[in-house]
Design a protein around this motif. Sequence first.
Motif, PDB file in Angstrom:
ATOM      1  N   GLU A  52      49.108  31.812  48.574  1.00 55.25           N
ATOM      2  CA  GLU A  52      48.632  33.189  48.611  1.00 55.25           C
ATOM      3  C   GLU A  52      48.346  33.523  47.151  1.00 55.25           C
ATOM      4  OE1 GLU A  52      50.099  37.745  49.637  1.00 55.25           O
ATOM      5  OE2 GLU A  52      51.296  36.035  50.328  1.00 55.25           O
ATOM      6  N   TYR A  53      47.083  33.432  46.784  1.00 55.04           N
ATOM      7  CA  TYR A  53      46.691  33.385  45.378  1.00 55.04           C
ATOM      8  C   TYR A  53      46.096  34.713  44.944  1.00 55.04           C
ATOM      9  CZ  TYR A  53      44.098  31.702  41.236  1.00 55.04           C
ATOM     10  OH  TYR A  53      43.593  31.519  39.966  1.00 55.04           O
ATOM     11  N   ILE A  54      46.732  35.340  43.948  1.00 58.42           N
ATOM     12  CA  ILE A  54      46.298  36.633  43.431  1.00 58.42           C
ATOM     13  C   ILE A  54      46.056  36.495  41.931  1.00 58.42           C
ATOM     14  CG2 ILE A  54      46.935  39.057  43.099  1.00 58.42           C
ATOM     15  CD1 ILE A  54      48.805  38.701  45.554  1.00 58.42           C
ATOM     16  N   THR A  55      44.944  37.040  41.473  1.00 61.66           N
ATOM     17  CA  THR A  55      44.625  36.985  40.045  1.00 61.66           C
ATOM     18  C   THR A  55      44.649  38.396  39.465  1.00 61.66           C
ATOM     19  OG1 THR A  55      42.236  37.138  40.474  1.00 61.66           O
ATOM     20  CG2 THR A  55      43.199  34.932  40.337  1.00 61.66           C
ATOM     21  N   THR A  56      45.018  38.481  38.196  1.00 57.96           N
ATOM     22  CA  THR A  56      45.074  39.781  37.544  1.00 57.96           C
ATOM     23  C   THR A  56      44.696  39.672  36.072  1.00 57.96           C
ATOM     24  OG1 THR A  56      46.464  41.729  37.139  1.00 57.96           O
ATOM     25  CG2 THR A  56      47.538  39.576  36.936  1.00 57.96           C
ATOM     26  N   ASP A  57      44.128  40.719  35.563  1.00 56.84           N
ATOM     27  CA  ASP A  57      43.765  40.809  34.147  1.00 56.84           C
ATOM     28  C   ASP A  57      43.279  42.222  33.883  1.00 56.84           C
ATOM     29  OD1 ASP A  57      43.350  39.236  31.602  1.00 56.84           O
ATOM     30  OD2 ASP A  57      41.350  40.066  31.828  1.00 56.84           O
ATOM     31  N   LEU A  58      43.293  42.629  32.634  1.00 56.03           N
ATOM     32  CA  LEU A  58      42.816  43.965  32.295  1.00 56.03           C
ATOM     33  C   LEU A  58      41.294  44.015  32.248  1.00 56.03           C
ATOM     34  CD1 LEU A  58      44.143  46.679  31.685  1.00 56.03           C
ATOM     35  CD2 LEU A  58      44.028  46.127  29.250  1.00 56.03           C
ATOM     36  N   ASN A  59      40.658  42.884  31.885  1.00 52.42           N
ATOM     37  CA  ASN A  59      39.210  42.894  31.655  1.00 52.42           C
ATOM     38  C   ASN A  59      38.418  41.862  32.446  1.00 52.42           C
ATOM     39  OD1 ASN A  59      39.382  44.936  29.505  1.00 52.42           O
ATOM     40  ND2 ASN A  59      40.358  43.327  28.298  1.00 52.42           N
ATOM     41  N   SER A  60      39.039  40.805  32.940  1.00 51.59           N
ATOM     42  CA  SER A  60      38.297  39.725  33.575  1.00 51.59           C
ATOM     43  C   SER A  60      37.529  40.212  34.803  1.00 51.59           C
ATOM     44  CB  SER A  60      39.249  38.600  33.993  1.00 51.59           C
ATOM     45  OG  SER A  60      38.553  37.634  34.764  1.00 51.59           O
ATOM     46  N   PRO A  61      36.228  39.873  34.906  1.00 47.59           N
ATOM     47  CA  PRO A  61      35.433  40.294  36.058  1.00 47.59           C
ATOM     48  C   PRO A  61      35.829  39.581  37.352  1.00 47.59           C
ATOM     49  CG  PRO A  61      34.155  38.831  34.646  1.00 47.59           C
ATOM     50  CD  PRO A  61      35.426  39.142  33.907  1.00 47.59           C
ATOM     51  N   ILE A  62      36.572  38.472  37.262  1.00 50.64           N
ATOM     52  CA  ILE A  62      36.942  37.744  38.476  1.00 50.64           C
ATOM     53  C   ILE A  62      38.389  38.014  38.898  1.00 50.64           C
ATOM     54  CG2 ILE A  62      35.256  35.905  38.095  1.00 50.64           C
ATOM     55  CD1 ILE A  62      37.519  34.129  37.092  1.00 50.64           C
ATOM     56  N   ALA A  63      39.072  38.913  38.211  1.00 49.67           N
ATOM     57  CA  ALA A  63      40.455  39.228  38.567  1.00 49.67           C
ATOM     58  C   ALA A  63      40.490  40.115  39.805  1.00 49.67           C
ATOM     59  CB  ALA A  63      41.150  39.917  37.404  1.00 49.67           C
ATOM     60  N   ASP A  64      41.406  39.803  40.722  1.00 51.51           N
ATOM     61  CA  ASP A  64      41.563  40.618  41.931  1.00 51.51           C
ATOM     62  C   ASP A  64      42.127  41.995  41.603  1.00 51.51           C
ATOM     63  OD1 ASP A  64      40.834  38.451  43.682  1.00 51.51           O
ATOM     64  OD2 ASP A  64      42.833  37.619  43.386  1.00 51.51           O
ATOM     65  N   VAL A  65      43.072  42.033  40.678  1.00 48.01           N
ATOM     66  CA  VAL A  65      43.768  43.268  40.339  1.00 48.01           C
ATOM     67  C   VAL A  65      43.618  43.534  38.847  1.00 48.01           C
ATOM     68  CG1 VAL A  65      45.983  44.467  40.331  1.00 48.01           C
ATOM     69  CG2 VAL A  65      45.457  42.858  42.171  1.00 48.01           C
ATOM     70  N   LYS A  66      43.019  44.657  38.494  1.00 48.50           N
ATOM     71  CA  LYS A  66      42.914  45.053  37.084  1.00 48.50           C
ATOM     72  C   LYS A  66      44.220  45.719  36.684  1.00 48.50           C
ATOM     73  CE  LYS A  66      38.559  43.864  36.488  1.00 48.50           C
ATOM     74  NZ  LYS A  66      38.296  43.245  37.797  1.00 48.50           N
ATOM     75  N   ALA A 120      38.411  26.723  34.956  1.00 46.75           N
ATOM     76  CA  ALA A 120      38.812  25.366  35.327  1.00 46.75           C
ATOM     77  C   ALA A 120      39.708  25.370  36.558  1.00 46.75           C
ATOM     78  CB  ALA A 120      39.530  24.700  34.157  1.00 46.75           C
ATOM     79  N   PHE A 121      40.454  26.471  36.769  1.00 47.31           N
ATOM     80  CA  PHE A 121      41.425  26.541  37.853  1.00 47.31           C
ATOM     81  C   PHE A 121      41.017  27.454  39.005  1.00 47.31           C
ATOM     82  CE2 PHE A 121      44.621  25.967  34.201  1.00 47.31           C
ATOM     83  CZ  PHE A 121      44.636  24.597  34.354  1.00 47.31           C
ATOM     84  N   TYR A 122      40.274  28.488  38.715  1.00 52.85           N
ATOM     85  CA  TYR A 122      40.101  29.608  39.644  1.00 52.85           C
ATOM     86  C   TYR A 122      39.724  29.182  41.069  1.00 52.85           C
ATOM     87  CZ  TYR A 122      38.253  33.913  41.656  1.00 52.85           C
ATOM     88  OH  TYR A 122      37.993  34.964  42.490  1.00 52.85           O
ATOM     89  N   LYS A 123      38.609  28.503  41.232  1.00 52.49           N
ATOM     90  CA  LYS A 123      38.165  28.131  42.570  1.00 52.49           C
ATOM     91  C   LYS A 123      39.084  27.091  43.207  1.00 52.49           C
ATOM     92  CE  LYS A 123      33.264  29.283  42.147  1.00 52.49           C
ATOM     93  NZ  LYS A 123      31.867  28.761  42.193  1.00 52.49           N
ATOM     94  N   ARG A 124      39.611  26.200  42.391  1.00 54.00           N
ATOM     95  CA  ARG A 124      40.500  25.158  42.919  1.00 54.00           C
ATOM     96  C   ARG A 124      41.780  25.766  43.490  1.00 54.00           C
ATOM     97  NH1 ARG A 124      37.543  22.965  38.857  1.00 54.00           N
ATOM     98  NH2 ARG A 124      36.631  20.927  39.325  1.00 54.00           N
TER      99      ARG A 124
END
Length: 255
Positions: free
Chosen positions: A111-125, A99-103
């Motif tokens: 300066e938008y950075i995403t992270t997660d252990l498993n998400s395929p769309i996360a910039d940083v695992k 719901a938020f990612y592309k927006r």
Amino acid sequence: MKSPFQVLLNLFPRPFLIQISLLLRPLLVFAYKGKTYKDPIDGKTFSKFLPYGYEKQRPNVLSPSTLSLERHRLLWLYLQQTDFFTLPQKVLHFAPEQAFYKRFKNLKNLEYITTDLNSPIADVKADICDLPFQTNSFDTIICNHVLEHIKDDEKAMKELYRILKPGGMAILQIPQDLSRAATFEDDSIVDQKERAKIFGQYDHLRIYGRDFFDKLRSIGFDVEEVDLTSELRDSEIDYYRLAKGEIIPVCFKHA
């Protein structure tokens, strides 16, 4: 008897269901067109929303267009009251929601950075308990319904505090039962079906009570318990399909 939505949620991995829902979204938008309810994230209106829930299904909560739930729409409305959409800032978003990612990614001020252990769309695992970011790195952190999955949630909170800049804001939403004074955990319950029955989802490790906010304060955060729904009319709460009384934990690091 479980609904078809509950069967799908329990049979298939969440990433697979997300991919399928994205393909079906245009059909859902058409099938549920109407004017009764509104998703504030994209401004679209519908005759009703879809049901959602692993164990206890909540009717009329999943937006056909953004696939947002009550907590996402509440957060969006809160962010609209802040300078999030205008002020230049470095943002870290855990387990980024569709719901938020592309927006958020398209906002020129972030300066938008995403992270997660498993998400395929996360910039940083990365592991939230051992983050690869320098101390005092981010102006804003968004961590929405993650901590209930983390074994050592106190260590995760300390990491979030460490990487937040002085004066920065962290929004740390969690499933909450504010009728409980204390958070409930029980590691002896190992059966997934039983955990889903008790905790609402098989991979949830606890049900947070009112002590969650004080736990954040013990880490060092200044915590504002924001009840945005108290500022809205009941008709607005229903129109946006929000959970009345849900508290947004808005946390700040001393400047």
